[in-house]
Design a protein around this motif. Structure first.
Motif, PDB file in Angstrom:
ATOM      1  N   GLY A  64       0.836  -1.185   0.000  1.00 34.83           N
ATOM      2  CA  GLY A  64       0.000   0.000   0.000  1.00 34.83           C
ATOM      3  C   GLY A  64       0.875   1.239   0.000  1.00 34.83           C
ATOM      4  N   VAL A  65       0.302   2.369  -0.369  1.00 37.40           N
ATOM      5  CA  VAL A  65       1.028   3.640  -0.295  1.00 37.40           C
ATOM      6  C   VAL A  65       0.070   4.686   0.256  1.00 37.40           C
ATOM      7  CG1 VAL A  65       0.519   4.184  -2.738  1.00 37.40           C
ATOM      8  CG2 VAL A  65       2.382   5.370  -1.553  1.00 37.40           C
ATOM      9  N   ARG A  66       0.506   5.354   1.316  1.00 38.10           N
ATOM     10  CA  ARG A  66      -0.338   6.400   1.915  1.00 38.10           C
ATOM     11  C   ARG A  66      -0.373   7.617   1.001  1.00 38.10           C
ATOM     12  NH1 ARG A  66       2.868   4.286   5.947  1.00 38.10           N
ATOM     13  NH2 ARG A  66       1.772   3.057   7.545  1.00 38.10           N
ATOM     14  N   GLY A  67      -1.478   8.346   1.074  1.00 33.90           N
ATOM     15  CA  GLY A  67      -1.711   9.463   0.170  1.00 33.90           C
ATOM     16  C   GLY A  67      -0.518  10.373  -0.087  1.00 33.90           C
ATOM     17  N   PRO A  68       0.131  10.913   0.962  1.00 29.38           N
ATOM     18  CA  PRO A  68       1.217  11.868   0.729  1.00 29.38           C
ATOM     19  C   PRO A  68       2.405  11.287  -0.028  1.00 29.38           C
ATOM     20  CG  PRO A  68       0.443  11.991   2.989  1.00 29.38           C
ATOM     21  CD  PRO A  68      -0.188  10.788   2.388  1.00 29.38           C
ATOM     22  N   MET A  69       2.542   9.947  -0.019  1.00 27.29           N
ATOM     23  CA  MET A  69       3.650   9.295  -0.711  1.00 27.29           C
ATOM     24  C   MET A  69       3.248   8.750  -2.084  1.00 27.29           C
ATOM     25  SD  MET A  69       6.346   9.624   1.166  1.00 27.29           S
ATOM     26  CE  MET A  69       5.725  11.262   1.571  1.00 27.29           C
ATOM     27  N   TYR A  70       1.982   8.881  -2.441  1.00 27.50           N
ATOM     28  CA  TYR A  70       1.491   8.493  -3.765  1.00 27.50           C
ATOM     29  C   TYR A  70       2.047   9.487  -4.781  1.00 27.50           C
ATOM     30  CZ  TYR A  70      -2.073   7.233  -7.309  1.00 27.50           C
ATOM     31  OH  TYR A  70      -2.739   6.827  -8.449  1.00 27.50           O
ATOM     32  N   GLY A  71       2.646   8.982  -5.853  1.00 26.07           N
ATOM     33  CA  GLY A  71       3.360   9.839  -6.799  1.00 26.07           C
ATOM     34  C   GLY A  71       2.656  11.129  -7.197  1.00 26.07           C
ATOM     35  N   PRO A  72       1.398  11.074  -7.678  1.00 26.38           N
ATOM     36  CA  PRO A  72       0.726  12.305  -8.096  1.00 26.38           C
ATOM     37  C   PRO A  72       0.535  13.304  -6.951  1.00 26.38           C
ATOM     38  CG  PRO A  72      -0.371  10.385  -9.019  1.00 26.38           C
ATOM     39  CD  PRO A  72       0.616   9.871  -8.016  1.00 26.38           C
ATOM     40  N   ILE A  73       0.222  12.806  -5.742  1.00 24.33           N
ATOM     41  CA  ILE A  73       0.011  13.711  -4.616  1.00 24.33           C
ATOM     42  C   ILE A  73       1.331  14.320  -4.165  1.00 24.33           C
ATOM     43  CG2 ILE A  73      -0.770  13.876  -2.209  1.00 24.33           C
ATOM     44  CD1 ILE A  73      -2.851  11.757  -2.804  1.00 24.33           C
ATOM     45  N   PHE A  74       2.378  13.509  -4.124  1.00 28.29           N
ATOM     46  CA  PHE A  74       3.694  14.029  -3.750  1.00 28.29           C
ATOM     47  C   PHE A  74       4.112  15.131  -4.722  1.00 28.29           C
ATOM     48  CE2 PHE A  74       8.297  14.162  -3.540  1.00 28.29           C
ATOM     49  CZ  PHE A  74       8.567  14.009  -2.188  1.00 28.29           C
ATOM     50  N   TYR A  75       3.890  14.909  -5.999  1.00 34.19           N
ATOM     51  CA  TYR A  75       4.251  15.907  -7.019  1.00 34.19           C
ATOM     52  C   TYR A  75       3.479  17.206  -6.820  1.00 34.19           C
ATOM     53  CZ  TYR A  75       5.031  17.929 -11.673  1.00 34.19           C
ATOM     54  OH  TYR A  75       5.361  18.770 -12.720  1.00 34.19           O
ATOM     55  N   ALA A  76       2.162  17.100  -6.618  1.00 37.54           N
ATOM     56  CA  ALA A  76       1.336  18.298  -6.446  1.00 37.54           C
ATOM     57  C   ALA A  76       1.750  19.068  -5.196  1.00 37.54           C
ATOM     58  CB  ALA A  76      -0.142  17.913  -6.375  1.00 37.54           C
ATOM     59  N   ASN A  77       2.011  18.343  -4.100  1.00 36.22           N
ATOM     60  CA  ASN A  77       2.462  19.005  -2.872  1.00 36.22           C
ATOM     61  C   ASN A  77       3.801  19.702  -3.088  1.00 36.22           C
ATOM     62  OD1 ASN A  77       0.249  18.257  -1.324  1.00 36.22           O
ATOM     63  ND2 ASN A  77       1.208  16.390  -0.554  1.00 36.22           N
ATOM     64  N   LEU A  78       4.691  19.036  -3.812  1.00 39.62           N
ATOM     65  CA  LEU A  78       6.001  19.630  -4.086  1.00 39.62           C
ATOM     66  C   LEU A  78       5.853  20.918  -4.880  1.00 39.62           C
ATOM     67  CD1 LEU A  78       9.207  17.754  -5.138  1.00 39.62           C
ATOM     68  CD2 LEU A  78       8.475  19.758  -6.427  1.00 39.62           C
ATOM     69  N   LYS A  79       4.970  20.912  -5.846  1.00 40.16           N
ATOM     70  CA  LYS A  79       4.792  22.116  -6.667  1.00 40.16           C
ATOM     71  C   LYS A  79       4.242  23.271  -5.835  1.00 40.16           C
ATOM     72  CE  LYS A  79       3.519  23.613 -11.260  1.00 40.16           C
ATOM     73  NZ  LYS A  79       3.200  23.214 -12.643  1.00 40.16           N
ATOM     74  N   LEU A  80       3.357  22.976  -4.893  1.00 41.52           N
ATOM     75  CA  LEU A  80       2.850  24.030  -4.011  1.00 41.52           C
ATOM     76  C   LEU A  80       3.949  24.546  -3.086  1.00 41.52           C
ATOM     77  CD1 LEU A  80      -0.683  22.731  -2.961  1.00 41.52           C
ATOM     78  CD2 LEU A  80      -0.167  24.701  -4.419  1.00 41.52           C
ATOM     79  N   LEU A  81       4.767  23.645  -2.549  1.00 41.65           N
ATOM     80  CA  LEU A  81       5.849  24.080  -1.666  1.00 41.65           C
ATOM     81  C   LEU A  81       6.874  24.913  -2.416  1.00 41.65           C
ATOM     82  CD1 LEU A  81       6.535  20.972   0.623  1.00 41.65           C
ATOM     83  CD2 LEU A  81       5.218  23.030   1.137  1.00 41.65           C
ATOM     84  N   ALA A  82       7.045  24.643  -3.707  1.00 42.95           N
ATOM     85  CA  ALA A  82       7.985  25.421  -4.520  1.00 42.95           C
ATOM     86  C   ALA A  82       7.560  26.883  -4.624  1.00 42.95           C
ATOM     87  CB  ALA A  82       8.116  24.812  -5.910  1.00 42.95           C
ATOM     88  N   LEU A  83       6.266  27.143  -4.430  1.00 45.21           N
ATOM     89  CA  LEU A  83       5.789  28.524  -4.399  1.00 45.21           C
ATOM     90  C   LEU A  83       6.349  29.280  -3.200  1.00 45.21           C
ATOM     91  CD1 LEU A  83       2.010  28.265  -5.338  1.00 45.21           C
ATOM     92  CD2 LEU A  83       3.672  29.773  -6.457  1.00 45.21           C
ATOM     93  N   ILE A  84       6.601  28.569  -2.121  1.00 47.26           N
ATOM     94  CA  ILE A  84       7.065  29.208  -0.890  1.00 47.26           C
ATOM     95  C   ILE A  84       8.578  29.312  -0.871  1.00 47.26           C
ATOM     96  CG2 ILE A  84       7.029  29.132   1.627  1.00 47.26           C
ATOM     97  CD1 ILE A  84       4.413  27.578   1.459  1.00 47.26           C
ATOM     98  N   SER A  85       9.279  28.180  -1.093  1.00 49.53           N
ATOM     99  CA  SER A  85      10.739  28.255  -1.124  1.00 49.53           C
ATOM    100  C   SER A  85      11.361  26.964  -1.639  1.00 49.53           C
ATOM    101  CB  SER A  85      11.307  28.557   0.274  1.00 49.53           C
ATOM    102  OG  SER A  85      11.262  27.409   1.101  1.00 49.53           O
ATOM    103  N   PHE A  86      12.537  27.080  -2.203  1.00 42.80           N
ATOM    104  CA  PHE A  86      13.309  25.912  -2.638  1.00 42.80           C
ATOM    105  C   PHE A  86      13.671  25.045  -1.434  1.00 42.80           C
ATOM    106  CE2 PHE A  86      17.487  23.924  -3.188  1.00 42.80           C
ATOM    107  CZ  PHE A  86      17.271  23.156  -4.323  1.00 42.80           C
TER     108      PHE A  86
END
Length: 270
Positions: free
Chosen positions: A221-243
């Motif tokens: 199983g893979v929990r939501g935050p570690m699911y590829g599409p969700i991890f990617y979307a979260n990363l893109k939002l965090l990139a708005l704040i800082s590297f």
């Protein structure tokens, strides 16, 4: 006081954002059409995880994305996102906006769960690699862990502010440029595509559980935050704040045992 023309411009911009998301959504298969609504999409999981260098490890670990891919590659990954970060003042405004206190609070609480700060303990980083947090609810058994996308936890509540456009309204309070940068991010094709996959996963049978997970074809199983599409979307939002927030995200995720409903207790066990 917001003058009427400015308010109308805000509403129009939000409407355009919503229409753009709907346009992307209309090209996707209906969520209810999945053959197995409790499974992950293995191909999409692998695709989006690989896009940002996320690896898979056998056990909980404290490796960051920066550790795994190196600075040069990580900066290229972020550059390929085509995200223009908020100015520092706007980023701070998003984290402490008094006109939208609940949205700011959920953002402040969610960010360190997705990307533990430099002074985080090894245990906090291990929990992040699993996509879990300590269960803060009254009556929870000592040491119980739950997924970050459990329905009432900060990251899931923050999601609702993004979906209902409250976050866009908050961004306007931090400056029109901040709002435009957020809008450009959320209407981008890759963000809309990964968001739709995230909604499908979280609306599945197992996505509604405390462990908010789905099943891969390898039996894990893979929990939501570690699911590829969700991890990617979260990363893109965090990139708005800082590297730095992107750099601090887990670099090597841990899958879970779907036979136990992906239950885990503290200390962290994969």
């Amino acid at each position: 006081m917001v003058h009427a023309p400015v308010k109308m411009w805000r509403l129009l911009t939000v409407a355009v954002c919503a229409l753009a998301l709907f346009a992307h959504a209309s090209t996707a298969a209906p969520f209810g059409m999945a053959e197995c609504p409790h499974t992950c999409d293995d191909a999409e999981d692998a695709r989006w995880a690989a896009a940002v260098g996320l690896e898979t490890c056998d056990r909980a670990n404290n490796k960051t994305l920066l550790d795994v891919v190196g600075e040069a590659r990580l900066r290229q990954i972020v550059a390929d996102l085509h995200v223009t970060p908020f100015e520092p003042e706007a980023a701070q405004c998003m984290l402490s906006n008094t006109k939208f206190p609940r949205a700011s609070e959920m953002l402040r609480e969610c960010v360190p769960l997705l990307s533990p700060p430099h002074n985080a303990s090894n245990m906090d980083r291990q929990l992040a690699s699993m996509g879990v947090m300590r269960d803060p609810r009254a009556g929870a058994s000592q040491g119980q862990l739950i997924s970050l996308c459990q329905p009432e936890m900060p990251c899931k509540v923050f999601n609702r502010f993004l979906i209902n456009m409250t976050l866009v309204e908050e961004a306007f309070e931090c400056g029109h440029e901040a709002a435009l940068r957020l809008l450009r991010t959320v209407v981008s094709k890759d963000f809309a595509e990964t968001s739709l996959l995230a909604v499908a996963m979280q609306n599945s049978v197992t996505g509604h559980t405390d462990n908010c997970y789905c099943n891969l074809k390898n039996g894990k199983g893979v929990r939501g935050p570690m699911y590829g599409p969700i991890f990617y979307a979260n990363l893109k939002l965090l990139a708005l704040i800082s590297f730095d927030l992107v750099a601090g995200m887990p670099g090597c995720r841990v899958l879970c045992d779907s036979n136990t409903g992906c239950n885990a207790t503290f200390p962290a066990v994969p």
